[in-house]
Design a protein around this motif. Structure first.
Motif, PDB file in Angstrom:
ATOM      1  N   LEU A  79      37.376  58.007  46.542  1.00 18.12           N
ATOM      2  CA  LEU A  79      37.069  56.677  46.014  1.00 18.12           C
ATOM      3  C   LEU A  79      38.344  55.970  45.605  1.00 18.12           C
ATOM      4  CD1 LEU A  79      33.951  57.466  43.815  1.00 18.12           C
ATOM      5  CD2 LEU A  79      34.012  56.361  46.035  1.00 18.12           C
ATOM      6  N   LYS A  80      39.221  55.797  46.568  1.00 18.77           N
ATOM      7  CA  LYS A  80      40.510  55.213  46.260  1.00 18.77           C
ATOM      8  C   LYS A  80      40.477  53.688  46.162  1.00 18.77           C
ATOM      9  CE  LYS A  80      45.159  56.610  47.135  1.00 18.77           C
ATOM     10  NZ  LYS A  80      45.769  57.143  45.995  1.00 18.77           N
ATOM     11  N   VAL A  81      39.604  53.022  46.898  1.00 13.53           N
ATOM     12  CA  VAL A  81      39.590  51.558  46.896  1.00 13.53           C
ATOM     13  C   VAL A  81      38.918  51.035  45.628  1.00 13.53           C
ATOM     14  CG1 VAL A  81      38.754  49.493  48.061  1.00 13.53           C
ATOM     15  CG2 VAL A  81      39.644  51.385  49.396  1.00 13.53           C
ATOM     16  N   ILE A  82      39.650  50.207  44.890  1.00  9.31           N
ATOM     17  CA  ILE A  82      39.099  49.610  43.670  1.00  9.31           C
ATOM     18  C   ILE A  82      38.520  48.229  43.977  1.00  9.31           C
ATOM     19  CG2 ILE A  82      41.249  48.536  42.925  1.00  9.31           C
ATOM     20  CD1 ILE A  82      40.544  49.271  40.073  1.00  9.31           C
ATOM     21  N   ALA A  83      39.093  47.552  44.966  1.00 11.31           N
ATOM     22  CA  ALA A  83      38.646  46.202  45.304  1.00 11.31           C
ATOM     23  C   ALA A  83      38.981  45.918  46.758  1.00 11.31           C
ATOM     24  CB  ALA A  83      39.330  45.179  44.402  1.00 11.31           C
ATOM     25  N   ASP A  84      38.326  44.905  47.303  1.00  7.65           N
ATOM     26  CA  ASP A  84      38.647  44.488  48.663  1.00  7.65           C
ATOM     27  C   ASP A  84      40.004  43.810  48.702  1.00  7.65           C
ATOM     28  OD1 ASP A  84      36.087  45.188  49.950  1.00  7.65           O
ATOM     29  OD2 ASP A  84      35.273  43.656  48.618  1.00  7.65           O
ATOM     30  N   VAL A  85      40.315  43.047  47.650  1.00  5.02           N
ATOM     31  CA  VAL A  85      41.545  42.262  47.594  1.00  5.02           C
ATOM     32  C   VAL A  85      42.248  42.491  46.261  1.00  5.02           C
ATOM     33  CG1 VAL A  85      42.515  39.928  47.707  1.00  5.02           C
ATOM     34  CG2 VAL A  85      40.418  40.453  48.928  1.00  5.02           C
ATOM     35  N   GLY A  86      43.531  42.763  46.321  1.00  8.16           N
ATOM     36  CA  GLY A  86      44.340  42.867  45.113  1.00  8.16           C
ATOM     37  C   GLY A  86      45.264  41.675  45.033  1.00  8.16           C
ATOM     38  N   ILE A  87      45.244  40.978  43.893  1.00  7.00           N
ATOM     39  CA  ILE A  87      46.118  39.815  43.689  1.00  7.00           C
ATOM     40  C   ILE A  87      47.430  40.322  43.101  1.00  7.00           C
ATOM     41  CG2 ILE A  87      46.381  37.555  42.615  1.00  7.00           C
ATOM     42  CD1 ILE A  87      43.334  37.549  42.149  1.00  7.00           C
ATOM     43  N   HIS A 107      54.971  51.327  37.109  1.00 11.03           N
ATOM     44  CA  HIS A 107      54.181  52.378  37.747  1.00 11.03           C
ATOM     45  C   HIS A 107      52.710  52.255  37.403  1.00 11.03           C
ATOM     46  CE1 HIS A 107      57.819  55.237  38.438  1.00 11.03           C
ATOM     47  NE2 HIS A 107      57.742  54.278  39.316  1.00 11.03           N
ATOM     48  N   ARG A 108      52.423  51.878  36.174  1.00 14.06           N
ATOM     49  CA  ARG A 108      51.025  51.698  35.776  1.00 14.06           C
ATOM     50  C   ARG A 108      50.373  50.600  36.600  1.00 14.06           C
ATOM     51  NH1 ARG A 108      50.262  50.624  29.625  1.00 14.06           N
ATOM     52  NH2 ARG A 108      48.544  49.400  30.442  1.00 14.06           N
ATOM     53  N   PHE A 109      51.134  49.551  36.924  1.00 17.73           N
ATOM     54  CA  PHE A 109      50.593  48.423  37.667  1.00 17.73           C
ATOM     55  C   PHE A 109      50.547  48.715  39.161  1.00 17.73           C
ATOM     56  CE2 PHE A 109      52.221  45.161  34.310  1.00 17.73           C
ATOM     57  CZ  PHE A 109      51.408  45.754  33.366  1.00 17.73           C
ATOM     58  N   LEU A 110      51.626  49.266  39.689  1.00 18.14           N
ATOM     59  CA  LEU A 110      51.737  49.471  41.128  1.00 18.14           C
ATOM     60  C   LEU A 110      50.694  50.441  41.669  1.00 18.14           C
ATOM     61  CD1 LEU A 110      55.608  49.516  41.439  1.00 18.14           C
ATOM     62  CD2 LEU A 110      54.083  47.906  42.575  1.00 18.14           C
ATOM     63  N   ARG A 111      50.305  51.435  40.897  1.00 23.20           N
ATOM     64  CA  ARG A 111      49.330  52.402  41.412  1.00 23.20           C
ATOM     65  C   ARG A 111      47.987  51.730  41.717  1.00 23.20           C
ATOM     66  NH1 ARG A 111      46.985  55.448  36.105  1.00 23.20           N
ATOM     67  NH2 ARG A 111      46.997  53.551  34.925  1.00 23.20           N
ATOM     68  N   HIS A 112      47.684  50.638  41.027  1.00 28.73           N
ATOM     69  CA  HIS A 112      46.423  49.937  41.293  1.00 28.73           C
ATOM     70  C   HIS A 112      46.438  49.229  42.645  1.00 28.73           C
ATOM     71  CE1 HIS A 112      44.849  50.768  37.349  1.00 28.73           C
ATOM     72  NE2 HIS A 112      45.944  50.291  36.801  1.00 28.73           N
ATOM     73  N   ILE A 113      47.619  48.887  43.121  1.00 29.12           N
ATOM     74  CA  ILE A 113      47.743  48.172  44.387  1.00 29.12           C
ATOM     75  C   ILE A 113      47.340  49.066  45.553  1.00 29.12           C
ATOM     76  CG2 ILE A 113      49.383  47.042  45.946  1.00 29.12           C
ATOM     77  CD1 ILE A 113      50.851  46.148  43.340  1.00 29.12           C
ATOM     78  N   GLU A 114      47.564  50.366  45.412  1.00 25.32           N
ATOM     79  CA  GLU A 114      47.186  51.301  46.469  1.00 25.32           C
ATOM     80  C   GLU A 114      45.684  51.294  46.706  1.00 25.32           C
ATOM     81  OE1 GLU A 114      50.202  54.970  46.319  1.00 25.32           O
ATOM     82  OE2 GLU A 114      49.078  54.704  44.452  1.00 25.32           O
ATOM     83  N   ARG A 115      44.940  50.802  45.751  1.00 24.05           N
ATOM     84  CA  ARG A 115      43.486  50.897  45.780  1.00 24.05           C
ATOM     85  C   ARG A 115      42.806  49.600  46.214  1.00 24.05           C
ATOM     86  NH1 ARG A 115      42.302  53.352  40.053  1.00 24.05           N
ATOM     87  NH2 ARG A 115      40.193  53.328  40.864  1.00 24.05           N
ATOM     88  N   ASN A 116      43.496  48.800  47.016  1.00 24.43           N
ATOM     89  CA  ASN A 116      42.950  47.543  47.536  1.00 24.43           C
ATOM     90  C   ASN A 116      43.121  47.503  49.047  1.00 24.43           C
ATOM     91  OD1 ASN A 116      42.494  45.774  44.924  1.00 24.43           O
ATOM     92  ND2 ASN A 116      44.410  46.866  44.673  1.00 24.43           N
TER      93      ASN A 116
END
Length: 176
Positions: free
Chosen positions: A1-9, A74-83
């Motif tokens: 379940l890596k994808v958090i969203a379809d689009v990351g801003i 790092h806290r922010f960038l890891r979320h980008i992997e999930r879009n």
């Protein structure tokens, strides 16, 4: 379940990421005129044509050096992997659009080169502040290797075109 969203801003602090999320969704992220107003991703559901929708994530601002952990990078960038799709957001009043885009792209590359394989789109925010002459001058500065759409969250300019482009990217090759 890596994808958090379809689009990351994705964008620097104060580029208009939270304002865009608020304009496109019912999400009510904190919007203020100071850096790092957003410190955790905010999610919103974007209503699209024919009762369809997609999920958008407002990722906290990225600064130069984020890949080294600067500015909670790092806290922010890891979320980008999930879009699935990356929506780069740069303010129309930036000094150099190409440089701003390159800084963001470089931070992603330094953090995880795989991120450069994701579909990406550039939204130039705060375009309501530009007259036609300034807009035409600015178009010459648009980064050449990414589709750029001029938008304004305040005046709602370009938002439907942005949603259309995002929808195409999300469903690229899926027959939608």
């Amino acid at each position: 379940l890596k994808v958090i969203a379809d689009v990351g801003i994705i964008g620097k602090p104060n580029a208009g990421k939270s304002s865009l999320l608020a304009a496109l969704t019912r999400a009510r992220p904190k919007v203020a005129n100071y850096p790092f107003t957003t410190i955790v991703p905010n999610l919103g559901i974007v209503s699209y044509r024919d009762h369809r929708s997609f999920i958008m994530a407002d990722i906290p601002g990225i600064i130069e050096g984020a890949h080294k952990g600067k500015g909670l990078g790092h806290r922010f960038l890891r979320h980008i992997e999930r879009n699935s799709v990356l929506l780069f957001v740069i303010s129309a009043d930036a000094d150099n659009l190409q440089k701003e885009y390159d800084i963001l792209l470089n931070e992603l590359k330094q953090y995880n080169p795989e991120l450069l394989h994701k579909e990406r789109l550039l939204a130039l925010t705060k375009c309501d502040l530009l007259d036609d002459e300034l807009m035409n001058e600015l178009k010459e500065e648009f980064p050449k290797k990414v589709k750029t759409i001029c938008i304004s969250s305040i005046s709602q300019t370009g938002l439907l075109k942005l949603k259309d482009e995002i929808w195409k990217m999300i469903h690229h090759g899926l027959g939608s």
